[in-house]
Scaffold this active site. Structure first.
Site, mmCIF file in Angstrom:
data_model
loop_
_atom_site.group_PDB
_atom_site.id
_atom_site.type_symbol
_atom_site.label_atom_id
_atom_site.label_comp_id
_atom_site.label_asym_id
_atom_site.label_seq_id
_atom_site.Cartn_x
_atom_site.Cartn_y
_atom_site.Cartn_z
ATOM 1 N N HIS A 37 -9.141 38.462 104.306
ATOM 2 C CA HIS A 37 -9.183 38.742 102.665
ATOM 3 C C HIS A 37 -10.134 39.229 102.114
ATOM 4 O O HIS A 37 -9.979 39.688 100.767
ATOM 5 C CB HIS A 37 -8.392 37.562 102.120
ATOM 6 C CG HIS A 37 -9.462 36.288 101.801
ATOM 7 N ND1 HIS A 37 -9.940 35.486 102.752
ATOM 8 C CD2 HIS A 37 -10.005 36.116 100.527
ATOM 9 C CE1 HIS A 37 -10.533 34.800 102.073
ATOM 10 N NE2 HIS A 37 -10.732 35.140 100.864
HETATM 11 C C1 UD1 Z 1 -9.636 34.841 95.565
HETATM 12 C C2 UD1 Z 1 -11.097 34.633 95.293
HETATM 13 C C3 UD1 Z 1 -11.707 34.257 96.539
HETATM 14 C C4 UD1 Z 1 -10.713 33.194 97.475
HETATM 15 C C5 UD1 Z 1 -9.516 33.905 97.711
HETATM 16 C C6 UD1 Z 1 -8.486 33.056 98.481
HETATM 17 C C7 UD1 Z 1 -12.653 35.125 93.530
HETATM 18 C C8 UD1 Z 1 -13.802 36.177 93.248
HETATM 19 N N1 UD1 Z 1 -12.267 35.443 94.568
HETATM 20 O O1 UD1 Z 1 -9.780 36.218 96.108
HETATM 21 O O2 UD1 Z 1 -13.006 33.598 96.706
HETATM 22 O O3 UD1 Z 1 -11.466 33.351 98.823
HETATM 23 O O4 UD1 Z 1 -9.056 33.925 96.374
HETATM 24 O O5 UD1 Z 1 -7.317 33.585 98.451
HETATM 25 O O6 UD1 Z 1 -12.127 34.482 92.518
HETATM 26 N N2 UD1 Z 1 -2.377 38.469 94.583
HETATM 27 C C9 UD1 Z 1 -1.125 38.347 94.570
HETATM 28 N N3 UD1 Z 1 -0.787 37.144 94.328
HETATM 29 C C10 UD1 Z 1 -1.243 36.116 93.814
HETATM 30 C C11 UD1 Z 1 -2.655 36.464 93.709
HETATM 31 C C12 UD1 Z 1 -3.015 37.724 94.153
HETATM 32 O O7 UD1 Z 1 -0.356 39.237 95.048
HETATM 33 O O8 UD1 Z 1 -0.859 35.041 93.659
HETATM 34 C C13 UD1 Z 1 -2.824 40.110 94.893
HETATM 35 C C14 UD1 Z 1 -2.922 40.725 93.612
HETATM 36 O O9 UD1 Z 1 -2.824 42.185 94.037
HETATM 37 C C15 UD1 Z 1 -4.472 40.856 93.441
HETATM 38 C C16 UD1 Z 1 -5.269 40.461 94.811
HETATM 39 O O10 UD1 Z 1 -4.106 39.776 95.391
HETATM 40 O O11 UD1 Z 1 -4.982 41.797 92.813
HETATM 41 C C17 UD1 Z 1 -6.344 39.928 94.731
HETATM 42 O O12 UD1 Z 1 -6.344 38.527 93.959
HETATM 43 P P1 UD1 Z 1 -7.768 37.898 93.275
HETATM 44 O O13 UD1 Z 1 -7.328 36.499 92.811
HETATM 45 O O14 UD1 Z 1 -8.170 39.001 92.627
HETATM 46 O O15 UD1 Z 1 -8.600 37.749 94.481
HETATM 47 P P2 UD1 Z 1 -8.426 37.203 96.079
HETATM 48 O O16 UD1 Z 1 -8.621 38.426 96.993
HETATM 49 O O17 UD1 Z 1 -7.360 36.388 96.393
#
Ligand code: UD1
Length: 390
Positions: A230
């Protein structure tokens, strides 16, 4: 003493669950001997919000419903951090706590530490002192900012304490308490052992099992590998992700069935780069929705090798003994590496490195390792240390 603790994203939930229980235990013994209570409130920033990325963990880990949900949702880093700060400032002003407790290194950790300090509230950081020294990693920035501001720094291992001392953090702020993630692992070990790999697969196929074109059944007598991916450094650029997918589909899966639990970020990128269909049609790759905690633990317990870019999984592999290929060029968790007595090797995202390390790792066998104070009692040490503060 009033405490607010903060969670935002999936890896935070495994770290807060044992802390909440330890606060309850502290209060039960305080009630018995007339000692001071810890008045605790839980704030969820809402960075992760999907059922499978958030609510399922509250249920499985028995975390009480948050007292406050900030509902921040997805967005750029500046949006997430900025909106979290604005919303958390109101929470603090409404009823100022004595301490804000933050865990890990996600955007919520950094945003709430800054807000608390600016409001004159002390900050305690659980999982302090980890350093990858990779400033392209958003989590490294979050870790540095949080540790610079924190008044109490709870470290998981001796290497993290050494990092903090080298940065000039005064000794009296550093508390070596062990790894709180392992408290959660030990609480759920027996439950995970009792699960069946077949049922986990059957219950968690993508979108209820309708999507994958060639459903794979694992032969229980054959080894399988478990994959999670991820990090932006692995999934956000086609030049990196495409060769990785080719390696998994064309080489690794043809040697060993591969169970891949797909993170929402990875899925979005795979679809955008047109790689999704290749995966769906690969007969030896089992694609699963994001899994719950005990389910992931069970697959880790049974896998011959784990390939991951998750820091938490590196640590779980260490205690379970599963050979782990860490798909990164650096790690903030060097204690999990084989050169420090652990079970993991850094293989980056270069297919050649991964291929040869995979072939070696298949022969290593399971070798559980337990670094000092990864004993399942970290949360109690933290609650007691906080209770001793004024
Ligand atoms: C975040 C954390 C990372 C952690 C990871 C575990 C930061 C900087 N990063 O990264 O350290 O290892 O979580 O998962 O805080 N999305 C969904 N559903 C959700 C949440 C996110 O679909 O419930 C999708 C969205 O398109 C979003 C993308 O995932 O834009 C990324 O989510 P985001 O919370 O920005 O970062 P992670 O890559 O999950």
């Amino acid at each position: 003493m009033k405490i607010i603790s903060v969670v935002g994203a999936r890896p935070n939930f495994m770290k807060i669950a044992p802390f909440v229980r330890a606060v309850e235990r502290h209060n039960a013994s305080a009630a018995a001997d007339g000692g001071p209570r810890l008045e605790h409130r839980l704030v969820h920033t809402g960075q992760h919000y999907d059922e499978r990325m958030s609510r399922a963990f509250f249920d499985a880990l028995d975390i009480p419903r948050p007292d406050t949900d900030l509902d921040i949702g997805s967005g750029s880093h500046a949006e997430q951090v900025g909106q979290t700060m604005m919303a958390f400032e109101k929470v603090i002003r409404q009823s100022p706590p004595d301490w804000v407790v933050v865990v890990g290194d996600v955007n919520a950790t950094c945003a709430c530490s800054i807000t608390a300090k600016k409001e004159g509230v002390r900050v305690a950081h659980i999982e302090a002192g980890l350093r990858s020294r990779d400033m392209t990693m958003p989590e490294e920035i979050n870790r540095l900012v949080t540790d610079r501001l924190a008044d109490l720094l709870f470290t998981p291992d001796e290497l993290s304490g050494a990092n903090l001392r080298a940065e000039g953090v005064p000794e009296e702020r550093i508390r070596f308490v062990g790894n709180i993630m392992i408290d959660t692992l030990e609480i759920h070990r027996a439950q995970a052992e009792a699960l069946s790999v077949d049922s986990i697969i059957a219950n968690n196929r993508l979108e209820g099992g309708t999507e994958q074109r060639a459903p794979v059944r694992l032969d229980p007598s054959q080894p399988f590998a478990l994959l999670t991916l991820h990090r932006p450094s692995n999934v956000d650029r086609r030049e990196t992700l495409e060769p990785l997918v080719r390696l998994f589909v064309d080489e690794i899966a043809s040697r060993t069935p591969l169970v891949w639990t797909i993170h929402p970020r990875a899925r979005k990128q795979l679809e955008e780069f047109g790689l999704w269909d290749d995966l769906l049609s690969c007969p030896r790759i089992v694609l699963l929705e994001p899994l719950g905690y005990p389910e992931t633990l069970k697959l880790n317990m049974e896998a011959a090798v784990v390939l991951t870019d998750s820091g938490g999984m590196q640590e779980e592999c260490c205690v379970l003994g599963t050979p782990c290929l860490t798909l990164r060029w650096n790690t903030e968790r060097p204690i999990t590496l084989r050169e420090h007595g652990g079970v993991s090797v850094l293989v980056g995202n270069d297919p050649g490195h991964i291929r040869s390390a995979f072939n070696e790792a298949m022969a290593w066998g399971r070798q559980p390792v337990r670094p000092p104070l990864w004993d399942g009692r970290t949360a109690d040490r933290i609650a007691e240390a906080l209770a001793r503060e004024k």
